[in-house]
Design a protein around this motif. Structure first.
Motif, PDB file in Angstrom:
ATOM      1  N   ASN A  25      -5.674   1.597  -6.937  1.00  0.00           N
ATOM      2  CA  ASN A  25      -4.263   1.985  -7.042  1.00  0.00           C
ATOM      3  C   ASN A  25      -4.154   3.251  -7.900  1.00  0.00           C
ATOM      4  O   ASN A  25      -3.853   3.193  -9.097  1.00  0.00           O
ATOM      5  N   ALA A  45      -3.283  -5.426  -2.988  1.00  0.00           N
ATOM      6  CA  ALA A  45      -2.515  -4.281  -3.470  1.00  0.00           C
ATOM      7  C   ALA A  45      -3.480  -3.119  -3.660  1.00  0.00           C
ATOM      8  O   ALA A  45      -4.387  -3.190  -4.494  1.00  0.00           O
ATOM      9  N   THR A  46      -3.292  -2.066  -2.874  1.00  0.00           N
ATOM     10  CA  THR A  46      -4.217  -0.935  -2.939  1.00  0.00           C
ATOM     11  C   THR A  46      -3.476   0.358  -2.602  1.00  0.00           C
ATOM     12  O   THR A  46      -2.468   0.345  -1.892  1.00  0.00           O
ATOM     13  N   ASN A  47      -3.964   1.451  -3.154  1.00  0.00           N
ATOM     14  CA  ASN A  47      -3.410   2.789  -2.897  1.00  0.00           C
ATOM     15  C   ASN A  47      -1.977   2.957  -3.383  1.00  0.00           C
ATOM     16  O   ASN A  47      -1.279   3.880  -2.952  1.00  0.00           O
ATOM     17  N   ASN A  48      -1.523   2.089  -4.272  1.00  0.00           N
ATOM     18  CA  ASN A  48      -0.239   2.281  -4.932  1.00  0.00           C
ATOM     19  C   ASN A  48      -0.460   3.061  -6.234  1.00  0.00           C
ATOM     20  O   ASN A  48      -1.588   3.343  -6.622  1.00  0.00           O
ATOM     21  N   THR A  49       0.620   3.400  -6.936  1.00  0.00           N
ATOM     22  CA  THR A  49       0.473   3.929  -8.293  1.00  0.00           C
ATOM     23  C   THR A  49       0.051   2.809  -9.229  1.00  0.00           C
ATOM     24  O   THR A  49      -0.884   2.958 -10.016  1.00  0.00           O
ATOM     25  N   GLU A 107       0.842  -1.201   0.000  1.00  0.00           N
ATOM     26  CA  GLU A 107       0.000   0.000   0.000  1.00  0.00           C
ATOM     27  C   GLU A 107       0.878   1.252   0.000  1.00  0.00           C
ATOM     28  O   GLU A 107       1.915   1.303   0.650  1.00  0.00           O
ATOM     29  N   GLY A 112      -0.674  -1.543  -9.033  1.00  0.00           N
ATOM     30  CA  GLY A 112      -0.895  -2.583  -8.029  1.00  0.00           C
ATOM     31  C   GLY A 112       0.118  -3.715  -8.086  1.00  0.00           C
ATOM     32  O   GLY A 112       0.905  -3.914  -7.167  1.00  0.00           O
ATOM     33  N   GLY A 162       3.186  -1.665  -6.080  1.00  0.00           N
ATOM     34  CA  GLY A 162       2.862  -2.437  -4.887  1.00  0.00           C
ATOM     35  C   GLY A 162       3.695  -3.698  -4.794  1.00  0.00           C
ATOM     36  O   GLY A 162       4.513  -3.875  -3.896  1.00  0.00           O
ATOM     37  N   HIS A 202      -9.546   1.651 -10.986  1.00  0.00           N
ATOM     38  CA  HIS A 202      -8.272   2.175 -11.475  1.00  0.00           C
ATOM     39  C   HIS A 202      -8.544   3.203 -12.561  1.00  0.00           C
ATOM     40  O   HIS A 202      -9.151   2.892 -13.581  1.00  0.00           O
TER      41      HIS A 202
END
Length: 411
Positions: free
Chosen positions: A242, A210-214, A189, A216, A194, A281
């Motif tokens: 993401n 996988a979350t809140n990444n650029t 995250e 995932g 991710g 996304h």
């Protein structure tokens, strides 16, 4: 939890600061026992013997220099990823938090925080187990954070299980130039990438969040590395939301990943994406691309490097909202032109690169195709090789490929 700071003299050149965390909120002086433990810890890392288990108790221990381990067969074990914290917030020397150059290595149940460079790097080892380890930059997404959280490279037989990675300016969980890898039950995250598998032969990535990444989950091949990668399965993961702005260092490959990327395949072959939940996304739920569209195709030549993604099989995934607000202006304009002001890019976005030398009667052989057996999911070819002259929905993606074998680790 209150941090108590004390200065520990160097063991050889490896001087460090130690902060011990006591119960309650009252500050106390560092005790002689704490000082003795710190010296013991450093002695264990420096003088470890094969088969030794190094137990690190609960507490927050702050170091100003990198730690290293060079002996095979060692286990480092904490009291839990939220109980035993190795903090490098005051680091002034060294490129990593912990650098391991050894085989038959296990690390579990601890956290590594706020390193100047990579948090945990394992280089050129076999039989690596990383279990319930958290790496984090506690200030949130920042270009000045270290590049990698969990970072095995040039390794064989790797298990990453139950890990947490937060805030890396490149990849939270990364395995590169390796063979026979499993990444499972983990969470990534607020990283740029991710989870990333790069130039790796044989990897299973499953049961992760996988979350809140650029981006995932990334499956990449890059040129000028010792081996090309292939045969990666990405399945049973939850990849959602993401959309964090890309804070990677300009000029690095990961800095080219658009915000709002779910699963990204770049120049990799034999990739199977199935039974995942992928949604929310802004650019696309799945992106398939060549290194030619990343700006890194001029890094040099490599005889055995194939820049074209081939034998990609996408099936059985559950797709949610995606493609409604692409990160790049060109994609935004393309979305509006093709699908209207309220329309969305399809679930799969492809840059359109194929190897002309492999074409047969105007198409790739059946075993090299991109196959989508995923309900009504569609793929948009943006026709990047021709300057986006003919973007179109690909009509002939309904095919199947042979299923990839599961990864098995010894023991």
């Amino acid at each position: 939890m209150t941090r108590l700071t004390g200065r520990i003299a160097a063991l050889t050149a490896a001087a460090f600061l130690l902060t011990a965390c006591g119960g309650g909120n009252e500050r106390r002086d560092v005790s002689d026992a704490d000082r003795d433990y710190a010296a013991t810890l450093m002695e264990q890392l420096i003088d470890a013997q094969p088969g030794e288990v190094i137990e690190i108790p609960a507490g927050v221990f702050v170091f100003d220099r990198s730690l290293s381990l060079t002996v095979d067969g060692v286990t480092i074990r904490g009291a839990g990823m939220d109980e035993t914290v190795l903090s490098f917030s005051g680091q002034t020397s060294g490129a990593e938090g912990l650098l391991v150059t050894a085989s038959d290595f296990t690390i579990e149940d601890l956290a590594i925080e706020d390193t100047r460079g990579d948090a945990l790097k394992v280089n050129e080892g076999d039989n690596i187990v990383i279990r319930r380890v958290r790496t984090e930059w506690t200030n949130g997404p920042d270009t000045e954070n270290g590049a990698y959280g969990i970072y095995p490279v040039q390794t064989t037989n790797v298990l990453i299980d139950g890990a947490v990675a937060i805030g890396a300016s490149d990849a939270g969980i990364y395995v590169g130039q390796s063979r026979n890898v499993i990444i499972r039950n983990s969470r990534a995250e607020f990283n740029v990438a991710g989870i990333e598998v790069e130039n790796t032969v044989g990897a299973d990535v499953y049961d992760n969040v996988a979350t809140n990444n650029t981006g995932g989950i990334l499956v990449f091949n890059m040129p000028n590395l010792p081996q090309p990668g292939y045969q990666t399965r990405v399945y049973n993961n939850r990849v959602f939301g993401n959309n964090t702005g890309n804070f990677g260092h300009p000029g690095t490959p990961v800095a080219s990943v658009p915000a709002g990327s779910g699963v990204v395949i770049n120049s990799n072959d034999q990739v199977e994406i199935f039974d995942n939940e992928i949604s929310d996304h802004r650019t696309a739920n799945i992106i398939i691309s060549s290194v030619h569209s990343t700006g890194f195709s001029d890094l040099g030549t490599q005889e055995n490097f194939d820049p074209y993604p081939e034998a990609i099989y996408i099936h059985g995934n559950t797709f949610g909202e995606g493609g409604g607000n692409p990160d790049h202006l060109e994609l935004q304009a393309l979305r509006i032109a093709m699908f209207g002001i309220t329309g969305n890019i399809p679930d799969v976005l492809w840059d359109g690169y194929v190897d002309p030398a492999k074409m047969e009667d105007g198409a790739l052989p059946a075993d090299l195709r991109i196959c989508i057996d995923n309900g009504d999911a569609q793929m948009l070819n943006v026709d990047f090789p021709n300057g986006n002259d003919n973007p179109h929905i690909v009509e002939d993606t309904a095919c199947t490929l042979d299923r990839l074998p599961a990864i098995s680790l010894p023991g």
